[in-house]
Design a protein around this motif. Structure first.
Motif, PDB file in Angstrom:
ATOM      1  N   VAL A 199       0.808  -1.264   0.047  1.00  0.00           N
ATOM      2  CA  VAL A 199      -0.072   0.092   0.012  1.00  0.00           C
ATOM      3  C   VAL A 199       0.930   1.338  -0.220  1.00  0.00           C
ATOM      4  CG1 VAL A 199      -1.956  -1.040   0.936  1.00  0.00           C
ATOM      5  CG2 VAL A 199      -0.401  -0.189   2.295  1.00  0.00           C
ATOM      6  N   ALA A 200       2.091   1.251   0.568  1.00  0.00           N
ATOM      7  CA  ALA A 200       2.775   2.365   0.551  1.00  0.00           C
ATOM      8  C   ALA A 200       3.306   2.572  -1.083  1.00  0.00           C
ATOM      9  CB  ALA A 200       4.195   2.023   1.153  1.00  0.00           C
ATOM     10  N   GLU A 201       3.881   1.753  -1.535  1.00  0.00           N
ATOM     11  CA  GLU A 201       4.107   2.253  -3.157  1.00  0.00           C
ATOM     12  C   GLU A 201       2.959   2.450  -3.559  1.00  0.00           C
ATOM     13  OE1 GLU A 201       6.392  -0.235  -6.949  1.00  0.00           O
ATOM     14  OE2 GLU A 201       6.425  -1.011  -4.913  1.00  0.00           O
ATOM     15  N   LYS A 202       1.640   2.020  -3.719  1.00  0.00           N
ATOM     16  CA  LYS A 202       0.533   2.339  -4.413  1.00  0.00           C
ATOM     17  C   LYS A 202       0.110   3.617  -3.984  1.00  0.00           C
ATOM     18  CE  LYS A 202      -1.134  -2.251  -5.586  1.00  0.00           C
ATOM     19  NZ  LYS A 202      -1.988  -3.062  -5.551  1.00  0.00           N
ATOM     20  N   ALA A 203       0.175   4.002  -2.666  1.00  0.00           N
ATOM     21  CA  ALA A 203      -0.061   5.316  -2.170  1.00  0.00           C
ATOM     22  C   ALA A 203       0.815   6.370  -2.807  1.00  0.00           C
ATOM     23  CB  ALA A 203      -0.242   5.406  -0.645  1.00  0.00           C
ATOM     24  N   PHE A 204       2.152   5.998  -2.742  1.00  0.00           N
ATOM     25  CA  PHE A 204       3.114   7.077  -3.207  1.00  0.00           C
ATOM     26  C   PHE A 204       2.713   7.767  -4.687  1.00  0.00           C
ATOM     27  CE2 PHE A 204       6.651   7.653  -5.976  1.00  0.00           C
ATOM     28  CZ  PHE A 204       7.588   8.630  -5.192  1.00  0.00           C
ATOM     29  N   LYS A 205       2.232   6.581  -5.462  1.00  0.00           N
ATOM     30  CA  LYS A 205       1.837   6.853  -6.963  1.00  0.00           C
ATOM     31  C   LYS A 205       0.547   7.682  -7.091  1.00  0.00           C
ATOM     32  CE  LYS A 205       3.840   2.666  -8.617  1.00  0.00           C
ATOM     33  NZ  LYS A 205       3.551   1.437  -9.450  1.00  0.00           N
ATOM     34  N   LEU A 206      -0.415   7.497  -5.818  1.00  0.00           N
ATOM     35  CA  LEU A 206      -1.642   8.389  -6.170  1.00  0.00           C
ATOM     36  C   LEU A 206      -1.730   9.661  -5.259  1.00  0.00           C
ATOM     37  CD1 LEU A 206      -3.777   5.427  -5.630  1.00  0.00           C
ATOM     38  CD2 LEU A 206      -3.271   6.392  -7.730  1.00  0.00           C
ATOM     39  N   ALA A 207      -0.695   9.739  -4.347  1.00  0.00           N
ATOM     40  CA  ALA A 207      -0.868  10.962  -3.388  1.00  0.00           C
ATOM     41  C   ALA A 207      -0.921  12.259  -4.242  1.00  0.00           C
ATOM     42  CB  ALA A 207       0.329  10.987  -2.271  1.00  0.00           C
ATOM     43  N   GLY A 208      -0.094  12.272  -5.511  1.00  0.00           N
ATOM     44  CA  GLY A 208       0.049  13.581  -6.197  1.00  0.00           C
ATOM     45  C   GLY A 208      -1.045  13.478  -7.384  1.00  0.00           C
ATOM     46  N   ASP A 209      -1.592  12.647  -7.386  1.00  0.00           N
ATOM     47  CA  ASP A 209      -2.837  12.555  -8.639  1.00  0.00           C
ATOM     48  C   ASP A 209      -4.125  13.119  -8.241  1.00  0.00           C
ATOM     49  OD1 ASP A 209      -4.502  11.983 -10.582  1.00  0.00           O
ATOM     50  OD2 ASP A 209      -3.948   9.820 -10.475  1.00  0.00           O
ATOM     51  N   LYS A 210      -4.601  14.309  -8.756  1.00  0.00           N
ATOM     52  CA  LYS A 210      -5.628  14.986  -8.576  1.00  0.00           C
ATOM     53  C   LYS A 210      -7.149  14.054  -8.653  1.00  0.00           C
ATOM     54  CE  LYS A 210      -4.219  19.843  -9.198  1.00  0.00           C
ATOM     55  NZ  LYS A 210      -4.554  20.985  -9.754  1.00  0.00           N
ATOM     56  N   THR A 211      -6.793  13.250  -9.367  1.00  0.00           N
ATOM     57  CA  THR A 211      -8.053  12.434  -9.597  1.00  0.00           C
ATOM     58  C   THR A 211      -7.957  11.028  -8.579  1.00  0.00           C
ATOM     59  OG1 THR A 211      -7.009  10.675 -11.245  1.00  0.00           O
ATOM     60  CG2 THR A 211      -7.902  12.705 -12.111  1.00  0.00           C
ATOM     61  N   ALA A 212      -7.238  10.988  -8.017  1.00  0.00           N
ATOM     62  CA  ALA A 212      -7.164   9.954  -6.949  1.00  0.00           C
ATOM     63  C   ALA A 212      -7.902  10.446  -5.679  1.00  0.00           C
ATOM     64  CB  ALA A 212      -5.803   9.389  -6.572  1.00  0.00           C
TER      65      ALA A 212
END
Length: 858
Positions: A199-212
């Protein structure tokens, strides 16, 4: 009183157990000499100044812009040595995100399990953070116990909701570097450990994504950390470090602490008392290793490419101001720094970066108040209050600054009062005020336990903005408007309870809001046979001497009223009423386990809560409320023993269960083994073990009872003479006795985590499976959380295994119960999880355990 209840069939993993328990006298710990800069003003019941050495460290932290988020699965997973170094040496703001609160673990302090244990471990983490200085965060994930891989973990947890929580914490805390304790592979050693890396790796990818997770953006902005690293390790025989990994030297000596960071880390980790996680405080430097996971790789330091200073941020004037303040800091007179800090405050207030400004102003205000030597508290003499009541409170204030702190205004919840009063240097002022607790004041309880979960995987929270917080801020605060120089400050002081403890001195805790009427059943379980009426006792606790007239009691099962009655008046602090549910109504329910709910209706208000109060000397009083429920075990549950001796272990429900079953239980002491000393100091009567039909060792007795080594020869003699000895599970950590049984066996970390795993009877005709209860496969239905843990993997030929079981795609295990005849008696070693099954009201587990006790009668 121990109260157990389960929520639904799907939620059998999630069992609340609560017990208010007094234990040994308070032992002073190292907490008294160091406080966390994070907790001093944020969550304490008093606002108190930091020490000069701590203020100095806070000033150096104010100069640093990077943040680090350390991420793992459970309380005690964190690398406290690294946290201590990051905070105290690098002066970097650091947080620990634990996916769970440790609800699924075992408890060395007492009998609390499930949510109650998670509450204890939450506060153990907070105590640890007070020492090492890190911040603490959580997701809503419920710890369901040991899992062997991420596949099993994500069968229980909704991966997307956990990722959303991690993204929320990242966006709110805004770390530049995320460090995982574990990899996403089997090397993590636990499915939940590995899941934390996933979940850390997936959250890293999504934290800066406005659509997430766009709903979060109403409260926080997107944030993209620079990188994710894995803090590799050497655990036991597993070594995941390598010389080509990024290396950092930690553990250095800090003269202001009077110890190295490794020593501080040992003290911090040792506060995980419910886990028995006491750790050596190791002096000297050591190397930490880091493997790149995702993001921009780090070549030289953890913070490569990260904006580290105010100057790099384009604010060289703030850097210069801080350099002068730090250089001129007077440890004996920190208030001399206040004028320069007030000038600095104006510069920070002018920042355009609102998130950065908020963080740094909060830290700076705490520093200014500490330098001014400001202390404030709002206290009363009562620990509990009911909504609508009036109580007298004392507002105690003091400042030690030469430049005066001015008290402009006090808001007493709903009333404001102007003062414009200077606080004279080092002169305590006390203002008395009567405060009415709001009529709509919520009960005091952890926000994640205020609502029952809708599933077994995730806590339900009343407000999504609370996600991540270790606990919610007190909703009942007196607000102070202060002025120091030309700058204005607002300070929140929670309504608190203060008392003088003869051992601990002043104890200040949160004022606990309780219900005007609480009710609970007077025992944890009831056993009833098919042809019997059920006799229940229900206890009513009335607060503030309120009288209830013409109330009605209802005993409910799945929405159907089974019994109850009218009560004309309740006007005492404690009142107990007895009720009967007829055997006819019981016979109509086709279930061996019933959860009954109680409520009391009076004056148009329904009361259906019981208070759970947990008190240990090294923690604040912990309170939550649960539905007033009781478990009824219905069926053919036979026992052929009358008197049992019990050796206490880490704490479990078995003694109480046996007493409910009508069996006398004596907790064994030295004199039961050696006999009483006579007046001359010699041994009088012989040991008393022969009077017991069976003797039971509590869970982990070999880890907790240090007298066991002296007692074991007597226990073996007891068995040889015809006694029956039942030993529950132990671990190989901090053992007292090397050889537990009359014949050798070795304990391994073998377990069956699937509570519905198929159980094969190796000898269905064995006497343990036929007397006094006929045990069948049905008796293994409905188990909770696990079959068992720490199974033996090797044993002497004298032992006979009873069962075979295994988790999916694993080799069969036969060590769940070993039986051996020894002399005229019987020895049974069983790591089956009876300590979980009996509080949950599992009839099959009860029948099997009573067979173990009754075997010598056959």
């Amino acid at each position: 009183m121990l109260i157990a209840f389960s929520l639904s069939l799907k939620e059998k993993r999630f069992t609340y157990i609560c017990l208010a328990k007094q234990i040994q006298m308070f032992k002073k710990v190292i907490i008294v000499f160091i406080l966390s800069f994070f907790t001093v003003f944020c969550s304490a019941q008093q606002v108190r100044p930091s020490k000069s050495s701590e203020i100095y460290r806070e000033l150096k932290t104010l100069k640093q812009l990077p943040k680090v988020l350390y991420l793992a699965a459970h309380p005690d997973d964190e690398n406290t040595g690294l946290l201590s170094w990051l905070i105290n040496d690098q002066n970097v703001e650091t947080g620990y995100l634990s996916l769970t609160r440790g609800d699924g673990g075992q408890n060395l302090l007492g009998t609390e399990q499930g949510a109650a244990l998670g509450l204890i471990r939450t506060h153990e983490l907070l105590e640890a953070r007070k020492l090492d200085g890190a911040q603490q965060f959580f997701t809503r994930a419920i710890d369901f116990g040991f899992s062997k891989n991420t596949t099993d973990t994500f069968k229980q947890w909704d991966e997307n909701s956990i990722i959303a929580d991690v993204v929320w914490v990242i966006r709110k805390f805004r770390p530049d570097v995320i460090i995982c304790r574990f990899p996403p592979t089997a090397a993590a050693g636990h499915g939940q450990h590995a899941a934390s890396a996933v979940v850390a790796e997936k959250a890293f990818k999504l934290a800066g994504d406005k659509t997430a997770f766009p709903d979060q953006l109403k409260y926080v902005n997107v944030w993209q950390p620079k990188r994710v690293l894995w803090n590799t390790f050497r655990f036991g025989g597993v070594n995941t470090t390598a010389e080509n990994q990024l290396k950092v030297t930690v553990g250095q000596y800090d003269a202001q602490l009077g110890m190295g960071y490794g020593e501080l880390a040992g003290l911090s980790r040792s506060l995980h008392k419910s886990q028995g996680a006491g750790t050596h405080s190791v002096a000297g430097i050591r190397t930490e290793y880091f493997s790149h996971v995702i993001g921009e790789p780090a070549k030289a330091t953890l913070f490569d490419g990260v904006v580290k200073t105010w100057t790099a941020k384009g604010k060289a004037d703030i850097d210069q101001s801080l350099d002068k303040i730090i250089s001129a800091f007077n440890f004996n007179n920190p208030d001399l720094s206040v004028p320069a800090l007030l000038v600095l405050r104006k510069k920070v207030m002018a920042l355009q970066d609102l998130d950065l400004k908020k963080d740094k102003i909060t830290a700076l205000d705490n520093i200014i108040l500490s330098c001014a030597g400001f202390m404030g508290e709002v206290v009363t003499n009562q620990a509990e209050a009911v909504a609508g009541e009036n109580h007298n409170f004392r507002l105690n204030l003091i400042s030690r600054a030469t430049n005066p702190v001015v008290l402009d205004n006090v808001k007493w919840l709903s009333q404001s009062e102007n003062f414009n009063r200077k606080l004279s240097k080092d002169s305590l002022i006390t203002i008395q005020h009567e405060i009415q607790i709001p009529e709509d004041a919520a009960l005091t309880e952890p926000y994640w336990l205020a609502k029952l979960p809708t599933n077994a995987a995730t806590f339900s929270v009343p407000n999504d903005t609370l996600i991540g917080l270790p606990e919610a801020e007190s909703p009942l605060n007196v607000l102070l408007d202060l002025k120091i120089g030309s700058e204005k400050f607002q300070v929140k002081l929670p309504l608190s309870f203060k008392k003088l403890d003869p051992v601990r001195g002043d104890v200040v805790e949160a004022l606990r809001i309780v219900s005007a009427l609480e009710l609970k059943f007077t025992q944890a379980l009831y056993l009833v046979k098919e042809n019997e009426d059920l006799h229940l006792s229900l206890n009513f606790k009335v607060n503030s001497n309120k009288q209830f007239n013409n109330g009605k009691v209802n005993l409910m099962y799945k929405g159907e009223r089974l019994g109850g009655g009218d009560l004309k008046s309740i006007n005492g602090k404690d009142f107990t009423a007895d009720y009967v549910i007829s055997k006819t109504k019981l016979a109509s329910i086709n279930s061996s386990r019933l959860q009954l709910d109680a409520n009391f209706v009076a004056d148009g208000v329904t009361y259906n809560k019981k208070q759970a109060l947990i008190q240990y000397p090294d923690l604040p009083s912990l309170q939550y409320f649960a539905p007033a429920t009781v478990i009824v075990m219905k069926g053919d549950i036979q026992a052929k023993v009358k008197k049992v001796g019990y050796i206490q272990g880490a704490g479990d429900f078995i003694p109480e269960f046996l007493r409910i079953a009508g069996i006398q239980v004596d907790v064994l002491k030295d004199e039961d083994f050696y006999g009483k000393l006579d007046e001359t100091g010699g041994t009088g009567s012989q040991n008393r073990l022969s009077q017991y039909d069976a003797i039971v060792l509590g869970i982990r007795a070999n880890n907790t009872e240090k007298k066991l080594g002296r007692w074991m020869p007597f226990l073996w003699s007891y068995v040889k003479a015809g006694g029956n000895l039942v030993m529950q599970y132990n671990t190989n950590q901090d053992t007292t006795v090397d050889q537990l049984g009359m014949y050798n066996f070795s304990i391994a970390n073998k377990r069956v985590t699937e509570e519905n795993a198929v159980v094969t009877f190796l000898n269905p005709n064995h006497k343990l499976l036929n007397f006094p209860n006929k045990i069948t496969a049905d008796d293994f239905k409905g188990w909770v959380q696990e079959r068992g843990a720490y199974f033996p993997d090797q044993w002497d030929a004298a032992y006979e295994p009873l069962f075979e079981m295994h988790d999916t795609n694993e080799e069969p295990l036969q060590g769940s119960t070993l039986y051996a005849k020894y002399g005229k008696g019987n020895f049974i070693y069983t790591p089956l999880a009876f300590f979980r099954q009996l509080p949950a009201g599992n009839v099959g587990a009860a029948r099997l355990f009573l067979n173990f006790l009754s075997v010598q009668k056959n």
